[in-house]
Design a protein around this motif. Structure first.
Motif, PDB file in Angstrom:
ATOM      1  N   GLU A   1       0.829  -1.202   0.000  1.00 26.42           N
ATOM      2  CA  GLU A   1       0.000   0.000   0.000  1.00 26.42           C
ATOM      3  C   GLU A   1       0.866   1.255   0.000  1.00 26.42           C
ATOM      4  N   GLU A   2       1.943   1.225   0.780  1.00 27.27           N
ATOM      5  CA  GLU A   2       2.847   2.374   0.832  1.00 27.27           C
ATOM      6  C   GLU A   2       3.528   2.597  -0.522  1.00 27.27           C
ATOM      7  N   LYS A   3       3.891   1.514  -1.196  1.00 29.02           N
ATOM      8  CA  LYS A   3       4.509   1.612  -2.521  1.00 29.02           C
ATOM      9  C   LYS A   3       3.543   2.211  -3.532  1.00 29.02           C
ATOM     10  N   ALA A   4       2.300   1.730  -3.507  1.00 30.81           N
ATOM     11  CA  ALA A   4       1.291   2.260  -4.436  1.00 30.81           C
ATOM     12  C   ALA A   4       1.040   3.741  -4.181  1.00 30.81           C
ATOM     13  N   ARG A   5       1.009   4.132  -2.910  1.00 33.25           N
ATOM     14  CA  ARG A   5       0.783   5.538  -2.573  1.00 33.25           C
ATOM     15  C   ARG A   5       1.934   6.415  -3.057  1.00 33.25           C
ATOM     16  N   LEU A   6       3.161   5.937  -2.850  1.00 34.08           N
ATOM     17  CA  LEU A   6       4.325   6.698  -3.290  1.00 34.08           C
ATOM     18  C   LEU A   6       4.387   6.792  -4.819  1.00 34.08           C
ATOM     19  N   GLU A   7       4.046   5.702  -5.497  1.00 35.94           N
ATOM     20  CA  GLU A   7       4.029   5.729  -6.957  1.00 35.94           C
ATOM     21  C   GLU A   7       2.993   6.713  -7.488  1.00 35.94           C
ATOM     22  N   GLU A   8       1.837   6.770  -6.835  1.00 38.18           N
ATOM     23  CA  GLU A   8       0.795   7.717  -7.238  1.00 38.18           C
ATOM     24  C   GLU A   8       1.257   9.157  -7.010  1.00 38.18           C
ATOM     25  N   GLN A   9       1.918   9.394  -5.861  1.00 38.98           N
ATOM     26  CA  GLN A   9       2.442  10.732  -5.596  1.00 38.98           C
ATOM     27  C   GLN A   9       3.512  11.118  -6.614  1.00 38.98           C
ATOM     28  N   LEU A  10       4.369  10.164  -6.960  1.00 35.24           N
ATOM     29  CA  LEU A  10       5.408  10.420  -7.955  1.00 35.24           C
ATOM     30  C   LEU A  10       4.798  10.760  -9.308  1.00 35.24           C
ATOM     31  N   LYS A  11       3.747  10.031  -9.669  1.00 35.90           N
ATOM     32  CA  LYS A  11       3.069  10.292 -10.937  1.00 35.90           C
ATOM     33  C   LYS A  11       2.456  11.684 -10.956  1.00 35.90           C
ATOM     34  N   GLU A  12       1.814  12.072  -9.850  1.00 44.65           N
ATOM     35  CA  GLU A  12       1.200  13.398  -9.772  1.00 44.65           C
ATOM     36  C   GLU A  12       2.255  14.501  -9.854  1.00 44.65           C
ATOM     37  N   VAL A  13       3.358  14.322  -9.122  1.00 46.84           N
ATOM     38  CA  VAL A  13       4.423  15.324  -9.140  1.00 46.84           C
ATOM     39  C   VAL A  13       5.039  15.422 -10.533  1.00 46.84           C
ATOM     40  N   THR A  14       5.229  14.281 -11.198  1.00 46.14           N
ATOM     41  CA  THR A  14       5.789  14.282 -12.550  1.00 46.14           C
ATOM     42  C   THR A  14       4.870  14.996 -13.529  1.00 46.14           C
ATOM     43  N   ASP A  15       3.560  14.719 -13.422  1.00 46.00           N
ATOM     44  CA  ASP A  15       2.599  15.395 -14.307  1.00 46.00           C
ATOM     45  C   ASP A  15       2.596  16.900 -14.073  1.00 46.00           C
ATOM     46  N   LYS A  16       2.617  17.304 -12.794  1.00 51.77           N
ATOM     47  CA  LYS A  16       2.643  18.743 -12.499  1.00 51.77           C
ATOM     48  C   LYS A  16       3.916  19.385 -13.032  1.00 51.77           C
ATOM     49  N   TYR A  17       5.024  18.672 -12.913  1.00 50.48           N
ATOM     50  CA  TYR A  17       6.303  19.197 -13.406  1.00 50.48           C
ATOM     51  C   TYR A  17       6.280  19.373 -14.920  1.00 50.48           C
ATOM     52  N   LYS A  18       5.726  18.370 -15.619  1.00 46.92           N
ATOM     53  CA  LYS A  18       5.648  18.459 -17.077  1.00 46.92           C
ATOM     54  C   LYS A  18       4.720  19.596 -17.511  1.00 46.92           C
ATOM     55  N   ARG A  19       3.588  19.733 -16.801  1.00 49.80           N
ATOM     56  CA  ARG A  19       2.663  20.828 -17.138  1.00 49.80           C
ATOM     57  C   ARG A  19       3.306  22.190 -16.876  1.00 49.80           C
ATOM     58  N   ALA A  20       4.055  22.276 -15.783  1.00 53.81           N
ATOM     59  CA  ALA A  20       4.734  23.538 -15.472  1.00 53.81           C
ATOM     60  C   ALA A  20       5.768  23.880 -16.543  1.00 53.81           C
ATOM     61  N   LEU A  21       6.495  22.869 -17.008  1.00 48.50           N
ATOM     62  CA  LEU A  21       7.466  23.090 -18.075  1.00 48.50           C
ATOM     63  C   LEU A  21       6.778  23.541 -19.355  1.00 48.50           C
ATOM     64  N   ALA A  22       5.653  22.885 -19.687  1.00 50.42           N
ATOM     65  CA  ALA A  22       4.915  23.248 -20.905  1.00 50.42           C
ATOM     66  C   ALA A  22       4.373  24.671 -20.802  1.00 50.42           C
ATOM     67  N   ASP A  23       3.837  25.026 -19.635  1.00 51.16           N
ATOM     68  CA  ASP A  23       3.317  26.386 -19.444  1.00 51.16           C
ATOM     69  C   ASP A  23       4.442  27.420 -19.553  1.00 51.16           C
ATOM     70  N   ALA A  24       5.573  27.109 -18.965  1.00 51.70           N
ATOM     71  CA  ALA A  24       6.706  28.039 -19.025  1.00 51.70           C
ATOM     72  C   ALA A  24       7.195  28.214 -20.462  1.00 51.70           C
ATOM     73  N   GLU A  25       7.203  27.116 -21.222  1.00 52.78           N
ATOM     74  CA  GLU A  25       7.630  27.194 -22.626  1.00 52.78           C
ATOM     75  C   GLU A  25       6.641  28.005 -23.450  1.00 52.78           C
ATOM     76  N   ASN A  26       5.346  27.823 -23.183  1.00 51.51           N
ATOM     77  CA  ASN A  26       4.327  28.602 -23.896  1.00 51.51           C
ATOM     78  C   ASN A  26       4.461  30.093 -23.595  1.00 51.51           C
ATOM     79  N   VAL A  27       4.687  30.413 -22.325  1.00 45.54           N
ATOM     80  CA  VAL A  27       4.871  31.818 -21.946  1.00 45.54           C
ATOM     81  C   VAL A  27       6.107  32.396 -22.618  1.00 45.54           C
ATOM     82  N   ARG A  28       7.173  31.606 -22.654  1.00 48.51           N
ATOM     83  CA  ARG A  28       8.411  32.080 -23.289  1.00 48.51           C
ATOM     84  C   ARG A  28       8.192  32.344 -24.774  1.00 48.51           C
ATOM     85  N   GLN A  29       7.505  31.410 -25.449  1.00 47.99           N
ATOM     86  CA  GLN A  29       7.256  31.579 -26.876  1.00 47.99           C
ATOM     87  C   GLN A  29       6.351  32.777 -27.155  1.00 47.99           C
TER      88      GLN A  29
END
Length: 205
Positions: free
Chosen positions: A50-78
């Motif tokens: 259960e702890e592994k599944a929870r950590l994997e879900e948190q990692l997935k959420e953080v990764t998605d937020k990071y990718k979205r933040a990068l995409a937003d920053a690139e759009n603003v830059r462009q």
């Protein structure tokens, strides 16, 4: 007849039974031992899973937020880069519009000089005319240098993004939809229409 059987000791029967089924006892012990061990390890494994599944879900959420933040920053830059480039290209359009009036006056002044009067016998008029022509040529060079180009679309197809129709009239020998007359020269700044050409358009008879 009376048969006499030797009496068997209970102790011997117990020993015999144990000797008769030694494998069965080992199998029972082996079959019960892993189950008991698994049952004992089950809660810990479940908690770790259960702890592994929870950590994997948190990692997935953080990764998605990071990718979205990068995409937003690139759009603003462009977008910022595009705005800066457009500001460089079109920041002078107001100034250019004012200069177009000067170019129009020069053109009209040049056209108003009677060509038959431009002779050596009229040196002052000839010099004035040549000066106007040279000034007009020079101002068009400056316009071209800064991306400002003339639109003189006689004979071209009418384009509402580049031309403004003053009238429509049938004209013999002219294809409908083409421009027969240019009343006022138009201009484009870096491919964008700064001032549409005022034109007369041929229509069907």
């Amino acid at each position: 007849l009376l048969f006499l059987c030797p009496r068997t000791s209970p102790r011997l029967l117990c020993v015999a039974t144990q000797q008769k089924n030694p494998g069965q006892n080992v199998e029972e012990e082996q079959s019960q031992s892993p189950g008991e061990q698994k049952a004992e390890a089950s809660p810990a494994e479940k908690m770790l899973g259960e702890e592994k599944a929870r950590l994997e879900e948190q990692l997935k959420e953080v990764t998605d937020k990071y990718k979205r933040a990068l995409a937003d920053a690139e759009n603003v830059r462009q977008r910022s880069q595009k705005l800066v480039e457009e500001a460089k290209l079109y920041g002078i359009q107001s100034f250019c519009k004012d200069l177009l009036e000067v170019a129009d006056i020069l053109e009209k002044a040049t056209e108003s000089v009677p060509k038959e009067e431009i002779k050596d016998e009229n040196p002052h008029l000839k010099s004035l005319y040549e000066g106007l022509v040279m000034t007009e040529v020079q101002i068009q060079k400056v316009f071209k240098k800064h991306g400002l180009l003339r639109l003189n679309p006689v004979g071209a197809k009418f384009d509402p993004y580049e031309h403004e129709a003053l009238f429509h009239a049938p004209m013999e020998g002219k294809e409908p939809g083409t421009i027969a007359l240019v009343s006022k020269i138009g201009y484009k700044l870096h491919g964008r229409t700064l001032r549409p050409a005022l034109v007369g358009v041929v229509k069907d008879a």
